[in-house]
Design a protein around this motif. Structure first.
Motif: not given
Length: 202
Positions: A142-147
């Protein structure tokens, strides 16, 4: 007598950061990301808008940069799709998300200017990702883009800056690159801050 000290000239990155600062600040002010991600629905809507933007701009950048080895690890469209899937958006709905119109970039310098905006967002994205994780209990999923690049973020940014500086000795290329970066910030603000429906949401 010692020779006079040569005048030091800031590197291209410093000049570019100064030139794009007003557009960057306008984007941050208009986006108000903390309010946008305060709910899961708001976070999903923001990711959906980012998906449309990246779909258009990553294609345009790739067409002009002509260096997929350099660009591939910096593409984040698939990361956005993975996050949206985790948040309950069906694959067909993700494919149907609205996108800006086609973008024309004038050569590699313009492509690097646009990529400066997208790649630079990975730095602040680390902070945003931690904030979202704390709000909604996400880990990596759920956080791949921001990670984005995760622990490699610093190294990836350093490599990007090295590539960027190659344009610093050509005033025409620098002007093209700077214009493209300012235009990309403006386009991102216009797209992310305008109302859009999210197909399949609800």
């Amino acid at each position: 007598m010692s020779p006079a000290n040569p005048i030091r000239r800031d590197g291209l990155h410093a000049r570019l950061r100064a030139a794009t600062d007003p557009a960057h600040r306008a984007l941050e002010a208009g986006l108000d990301w903390q309010a946008r991600v305060a709910t899961r629905a708001g976070y999903r809507d923001l990711l959906a808008r980012l998906h449309g933007f990246h779909a258009t701009w990553e294609h345009a950048i790739g067409a002009q940069l002509s260096d997929e080895t350099f660009l591939a690890p910096r593409r984040r469209l698939a990361l956005l799709a993975a996050d949206l899937d985790h948040l309950g958006l069906a694959p067909a709905a993700i494919a149907a998300l609205p996108q800006p119109g086609a973008v024309r970039l004038d050569g590699p310098a313009a492509a690097m200017g646009a990529l400066y905006v997208l790649e630079g967002s990975t730095l602040g994205g680390q902070l945003i990702g931690r904030h979202i994780a704390g709000l909604h209990g996400f880990s990596e999923t759920g956080l791949a883009y921001y990670r984005a690049h995760g622990p490699r973020t610093g190294a990836m940014w350093s490599a990007f800056r090295t590539r960027l500086e190659a344009f610093g000795d050509d005033p025409d290329a620098e002007a093209t690159l700077t214009h493209a970066a300012v235009a990309t910030f403006a386009a991102m603000r216009a797209w992310l801050c305008a109302p859009h429906g999210v197909p399949g949401a609800g």
